[in-house]
Write an enzyme that holds these catalytic residues in place. Structure first.
Site, PDB file in Angstrom:
ATOM      1  N   ILE A  93       0.959  -1.052  -0.418  1.00 23.75           N
ATOM      2  CA  ILE A  93       0.309  -0.113  -0.201  1.00 23.75           C
ATOM      3  C   ILE A  93       0.707   0.941   0.018  1.00 23.75           C
ATOM      4  O   ILE A  93       0.170   2.284  -0.234  1.00 23.75           O
ATOM      5  CB  ILE A  93      -0.957  -0.445   1.083  1.00 23.75           C
ATOM      6  N   SER A 130       5.214   3.008  -0.614  1.00 20.00           N
ATOM      7  CA  SER A 130       6.799   2.530  -0.427  1.00 20.00           C
ATOM      8  C   SER A 130       7.478   3.689   0.082  1.00 20.00           C
ATOM      9  O   SER A 130       6.812   5.631  -0.393  1.00 20.00           O
ATOM     10  CB  SER A 130       7.123   2.546  -1.740  1.00 20.00           C
ATOM     11  N   GLY A 131       7.734   4.106   0.972  1.00 22.58           N
ATOM     12  CA  GLY A 131       8.935   5.091   1.385  1.00 22.58           C
ATOM     13  C   GLY A 131      10.520   4.895   0.852  1.00 22.58           C
ATOM     14  O   GLY A 131      10.772   3.934   0.692  1.00 22.58           O
ATOM     15  N   ARG A 132      10.992   6.253   1.176  1.00 24.44           N
ATOM     16  CA  ARG A 132      12.455   6.065   1.575  1.00 24.44           C
ATOM     17  C   ARG A 132      13.117   4.592   2.388  1.00 24.44           C
ATOM     18  O   ARG A 132      14.293   4.645   1.996  1.00 24.44           O
ATOM     19  CB  ARG A 132      13.089   6.898   2.055  1.00 24.44           C
ATOM     20  N   PHE A 133      12.831   4.662   3.310  1.00 26.62           N
ATOM     21  CA  PHE A 133      13.576   3.461   4.025  1.00 26.62           C
ATOM     22  C   PHE A 133      12.642   1.895   3.864  1.00 26.62           C
ATOM     23  O   PHE A 133      12.988   1.030   4.262  1.00 26.62           O
ATOM     24  CB  PHE A 133      12.755   4.150   5.565  1.00 26.62           C
ATOM     25  N   GLY A 134      11.862   1.468   2.779  1.00 27.11           N
ATOM     26  CA  GLY A 134      10.955   0.681   2.527  1.00 27.11           C
ATOM     27  C   GLY A 134       9.213   0.210   2.450  1.00 27.11           C
ATOM     28  O   GLY A 134       8.983   1.542   1.672  1.00 27.11           O
ATOM     29  N   VAL A 166       5.080  -0.312   3.062  1.00 30.02           N
ATOM     30  CA  VAL A 166       4.484  -0.702   3.473  1.00 30.02           C
ATOM     31  C   VAL A 166       3.785  -1.608   3.167  1.00 30.02           C
ATOM     32  O   VAL A 166       3.069  -1.724   1.718  1.00 30.02           O
ATOM     33  CB  VAL A 166       3.721   0.428   4.066  1.00 30.02           C
ATOM     34  N   ASP A 212       9.590  14.600   9.571  1.00 29.47           N
ATOM     35  CA  ASP A 212       9.166  14.434   7.967  1.00 29.47           C
ATOM     36  C   ASP A 212       7.683  14.885   7.944  1.00 29.47           C
ATOM     37  O   ASP A 212       6.984  13.552   8.206  1.00 29.47           O
ATOM     38  CB  ASP A 212       9.645  13.022   7.302  1.00 29.47           C
TER      39      ASP A 212
END
Ligand code: NAG
Ligand code: NAG
Ligand code: NAG
Length: 981
Positions: free
Chosen positions: A673, A675-679, A681, A791
């Site tokens: 659902i 995606s961010g900079r760290f992985g 979701v 953030d």
């Protein structure tokens, strides 16, 4: 001292006085008690119970001295201080206060007092400090104030006072006034200080943001102790007050910006002004922006050697920049933008070793960029845009290791982009657009800038060659603009790993081949422009299926195939497809019909499914925490009531990796659902039907102390912070398990996509802001360890069933590499020293992060301010940046205070149709104006003068009360919005 001193009795006090007539002092203190009770009787609302102790009917006549906010002089037994600041009191100010004839301090600031200031307060002739600031007081300043001969401190700022400043206020024969603050009202007329008036002790004169006209009065030159003069944002005219300023040896801060001042000799000579300040040996800041001042910058400016900041932008200053300015060795900020400066940039500027921000944009500067610019170790921001600079970009920029923002757009620069620029590893924004830069996009550059996280703009140059594959390493970049060059070949599908990308413009080049599917899969992509290229093949299905894409332009290419108006294409018109002769489709008006309507049914089903799976957390479900803890209502808004986690160890459910795999269908792409900079979701359902979101942290990013940090984050508990249900930490797999929020993110509500969601009304928005502020204030001030969010933005604010806002992703920066170095030992270690590289999103990030500062709570306050301005203006900070070239603060500030009407009107129009209660125009516009002011204060450039999150939370809660109190007569609010008022 006898009875006859009292000017007024009411009957009750008379009776009491007669009753205890044998004791004169007792009578007086009883009379004061009657006055205070009379004051209390005009208070209509006391939500915090600030006056509870006043209701005690103790027979001890001195009990009044124990009332909260009341202080007595113990020798005389008289009330000498009433301090009820920030108690959320509502009502009017009773004239009965004037009976407290020994009163020295009266502080009612930060409440909701309305009506006029009672003139009777002028009879408190012993008063030394009077503060009524930050209320809703109306009307004029009463002339009786002139009787306050002992006054040292007078603050009536941030009310709704009108009319002229009474001359008698400044000219009452008293010599004691040190602090005068009438700022942020609607006062008009001139500053009434005549030559016979003397304010010899005055140190602070704060009149900013009023409608004052005329010149700065000459009589002010007798106030030789002035340290702080702020006349910003008025309508003052005349020559800059150099004669007055020359008498101010203690002056530290001089703010005259946004007025109508001119320079000497018919607006041609700035020298007398700067010369008048050379004896002010403590001068730190001067701000003259927005005045249309003419003349050249005199070399004498270099003699103001104590200055730290100079702001002269938006004037009509012409001629060259004097090299002597480099004598100001401690200067950290120099802003000369938007003037008429010409000549070349003196290389001497580079001797200012402490300079952090240099703005020279929007002038007529020519010649080369000095090579010596590479020698400024602290330079974080260099803005030379919109000039006539020529030559090449100096290789020496590679030495600017602190550089975060490099803006060279709209010049005449030529030659290649130096590949060594890739050594500026802290760059966040690189804008070289609108020049004549040639050659290729160096692969060393983009590889080196893999940390560039905001904005890469190389548009409108003469670049050729292909997109270097290394561009795909920029997995933090939010915007890439390569339009209007001669770039060719195919677009590499690896670009799909720029996972944070929101804006991609490749238009007006010579790109060819198929457009890669991977780009449509980018989880945050919002705008895509491919127009005027030679792309062919079908448009990738992924584009249409994207739940985030809003703006697309495919025109003037060679695409073919059948187009429907489904999914992300539903908001497009034929103009997005013009000039592609082989595109067809019946559902978009203007496209030719296809000959063979061949449409597989499962395709439609796929689109419908994709519509249901809207962005992160936007799924129907219920939070797991509510299941187990539904009875335990966490305490509400007030700071004092924050739940401080004691030693109680909460049991977190153990969820194994295997269970998570099962819950998410093996982390299948259909459960992804976000995606961010760290992985990534994933959504999932546990066996007991609880819906969860699983945040899997990219294993190459995980910090060594992941487990310990999670323990710490788990202990940060507050009703406005998303709860971490549990964590899963194995050597090869780290994940956070969070509840799935039924109402999605604030982002979805502010910018509803495909008409699926309704917007929010003002009451709901203010309530959400209040929740967010409370959550942040807890993180900053009350959580077991201090956590900097880093953030904050609408997509990190999730909404519960009843629209309670929960902040998410706090401390995430701490869980990944780079945050380790600070923590050593116990949990009291602060989260402060998070590596700035991992912090923030474009538009929300505080400017000092560009100056080599580490993440800080003040940075979060900045992001919160941007959020407020975004909510009020309805504009995304990125749009303001990309379309108007300014940040949110500047954009609003240049309309403040006299050009806000359209913003307010628009905000009301936006919120009113959604209102759950009838909109009271006056109250709404009050609240909107206050939100704007708060947003501006939070986004001030200087982090040290931003308010704390605690203050901000308090202000927003006052607004929420004001809004709700005002609506409560309708009672509707109680029925429809139980959780917001
Ligand atoms: C009133 O009390 C607050 C603290 O409760 C203090 O900060 C403020 O200075 C006081 N006001 C005056 C005028 O002394
Ligand atoms: C300063 O004060 C003196 C009286 O002490 C007065 O005569 C003089 O006019 C004042 N100066 C100005 C510039 O008003
Ligand atoms: C510059 O700053 C330093 C301290 O940071 C101070 O000691 C020095 O006096 C300042 N120089 C001038 C000219 O003000």
């Amino acid at each position: 001292m006898g009875f006859c001193k009292f000017s007024k009795f009411d009957l009750l006090s008379l009776i009491i006085v007669l009753y205890v007539v044998h004791c004169e002092n007792d009578a007086q203190i009883l009379n004061e008690r009657v006055s205070l009770l009379s004051f209390m009787s005009r208070i209509t609302d006391d939500p915090k119970g600030a006056l509870e102790s006043w209701k005690n009917s103790s027979s001890d006549i001195l009990h009044v001295c124990k009332w909260s906010g009341v202080t007595c002089d113990m020798k005389e037994n008289r009330v000498i201080e009433v301090n009820l600041t920030h108690k959320s009191l509502r009502g009017t100010i009773s004239p009965a206060l004037s009976n407290l004839s020994y009163l020295e301090i009266l502080d009612l600031s930060g409440n909701f007092f309305e009506g006029q200031i009672p003139g009777e307060l002028g009879f408190l002739y012993r008063l030394k400090e009077l503060s009524l600031s930050s209320n809703h007081l109306e009307g004029e300043i009463p002339f009786e104030m002139r009787f306050l001969q002992e006054l040292v401190y007078l603050n009536l700022g941030s009310n709704k006072l009108v009319g002229e400043i009474p001359m008698s206020l400044l000219c009452n024969g008293s010599n004691s006034l040190q602090y005068l603050d009438l700022s942020n009202n609607s006062l008009s007329g001139e500053i009434p200080l005549e030559s016979q008036c003397e304010l010899r002790e005055l140190r602070y004169l704060l009149l900013w943001s009023n409608r004052l006209v005329g010149e700065v009065p000459l009589a002010l030159s007798n106030s030789t102790k002035l340290e702080w003069i702020d006349l910003e944002s008025n309508l003052l005219t005349g020559e800059l007050p150099s004669e007055i300023l020359s008498k101010m040896p203690h002056l530290k801060f001089l703010y005259l910006s946004y007025n109508r001042f001119s320079s000497h000799n018919g607006n041609t000579n700035l020298k007398p002004f700067f010369a008048s300040l050379v004896n002010s040996s403590n001068l730190q800041e001067i701000d003259l922006a927005g005045n249309y001042l003419g003349g050249e910058l005199p070399s004498i400016i270099g003699d103001l050697s104590t200055l730290v900041q100079i702001n002269l932008d938006t004037n009509l200053i012409y001629g060259p920049i004097p090299p002597q300015i480099s004598n100001i060795v401690n200067l950290t900020l120099l802003n000369l933008s938007s003037n008429l400066l010409n000549g070349s940039i003196p290389s001497e500027l580079c001797q200012m070793g402490r300079l952090e921000r240099l703005y020279l944009s929007n002038n007529s500067l020519s010649g080369h960029i000095p090579y010596a610019f590479g020698n400024m170790p602290h330079l974080g921001l260099l803005d030379l845009s919109k000039n006539k600079l020529s030559g090449t970009i100096p290789e020496s920029f590679a030495n600017l290791v602190q550089l975060r923002r490099l803006l060279l757009y709209e010049n005449e620069l030529s030659g290649p982009i130096p590949p060594s620029l890739g050594k500026c590893i802290n760059l966040e924004i690189l804008d070289l657009s609108h020049n004549m830069i040639s050659g290729i996009v160096p692969s060393e550059l983009v590889a080196g800038l893999s940390n560039l996280k905001l904005y890469l703009n190389l548009s409108t140059n003469l670049l050729h060659g292909h997109i270097p594959l290394e561009l795909s390493k920029m997995d933090m970049v939010l915007a890439i603009d390569l339009s209007k060059n001669n770039l060719s070949s195919g677009v590499p599908s690896q670009l799909g790993s720029c996972i944070a990308l929101e804006y991609l413009n490749l238009s007006h080049n010579a790109f060819e081949g198929q457009f890669p599917t991977s780009i449509g899969n980018l989880p945050y992509l919002k705008q895509l422009d491919l127009s005027f290229n030679h792309f062919n093949g079908e448009l990738p299905q992924s584009l249409q299926e994207s739940s985030t894409l809003k703006v697309m332009n495919f025109s003037y290419n060679d695409f073919h195939g059948n187009i429907t108006n489904k999914g992300a294409f539903s908001s497009l018109t034929v103009t997005s497809f013009f000039g592609n002769d082989k595109l067809c489709g019946s559902s978009i008006k203007g496209l030719p019909n296809c000959h063979k309507p061949k449409r597989a049914r499962h395709f439609l089903v796929a689109i419908l499914l994709s519509l249901l799976i809207t962005p992160i957390f936007c799924l129907v479900g219920y939070p797991l925490v509510l299941k187990s803890k539904s009875k335990k209502q966490l305490p509400a808004v007030n700071a004092v009531k924050y739940e401080l986690e004691a030693s109680e160890e909460i049991k977190y459910p153990r969820i194994s990796r295997k269970q998570l795999i099962e819950a998410t269908g093996g982390f299948s792409s259909s459960s992804l659902i976000g995606s961010g900079r760290f992985g990534h979701v994933y959504k999932g359902v546990l066996r007991d039907n609880t819906r969860i979101a699983v945040k899997v942290i990219d294993s190459k990013e995980v910090s060594g102390s992941f487990k310990r940090e999670c323990q710490v984050l788990k202990r940060a508990r507050h009703r406005n912070l998303i709860r971490i249900i549990t964590t899963c930490s194995r050597p090869d797999f780290k994940a956070l398990v969070l509840p799935l929020m039924p109402n999605g993110s604030l982002e979805n509500h502010l910018y509803p996509s495909h008409g699926l969601k309704n917007g929010l009304d003002l009451v709901q928005l203010v309530s959400i802001c209040s929740d967010v502020a409370e959550g942040l204030a807890y993180l900053h001030h009350y959580s077991p360890v201090r956590v900097v969010h880093c953030d904050l933005k609408p997509s990190n604010i999730l909404l519960d069933n009843d629209l309670t806002a929960l902040v998410t992703d706090f401390g995430i920066a701490k869980l990944v590499k780079g945050g380790d170095e600070s923590v050593n030992g116990d949990d009291s270690a602060s989260f402060d020293s998070t590596d700035g590289l991992l912090c923030g999103s474009i538009g929300y990030i505080a400017p000092e992060y560009g100056m080599g500062r580490h993440a800080s709570t003040q940075g979060d306050v900045y992001s919160f301010g941007v959020l407020l301005l975004e909510i009020v203006t309805g504009k995304r900070p990125t749009d303001v940046l990309f379309q108007e070239g300014s940040n949110m603060h500047e954009w609003v500030k240049c309309r403040y205070p006299n050009k806000l009407e359209p913003i307010v009107e628009e905000a009301i129009a936006r919120c009113a149709p959604r209102a759950t209660v009838p909109c009271n125009r006056k109250i709404w516009s009050d609240v909107i104006l206050e939100l704007i002011e708060l947003g501006l204060i939070c986004t001030q450039y200087n982090p040290s003068i931003r308010p704390s999150m605690l203050d901000v939370a308090h202000e927003v809660s006052l607004l929420k009360q004001y809004l709700c109190g005002a609506n409560s007569t309708a009672l509707l609010i109680e029925q429809t919005q139980p959780n917001h008022c």
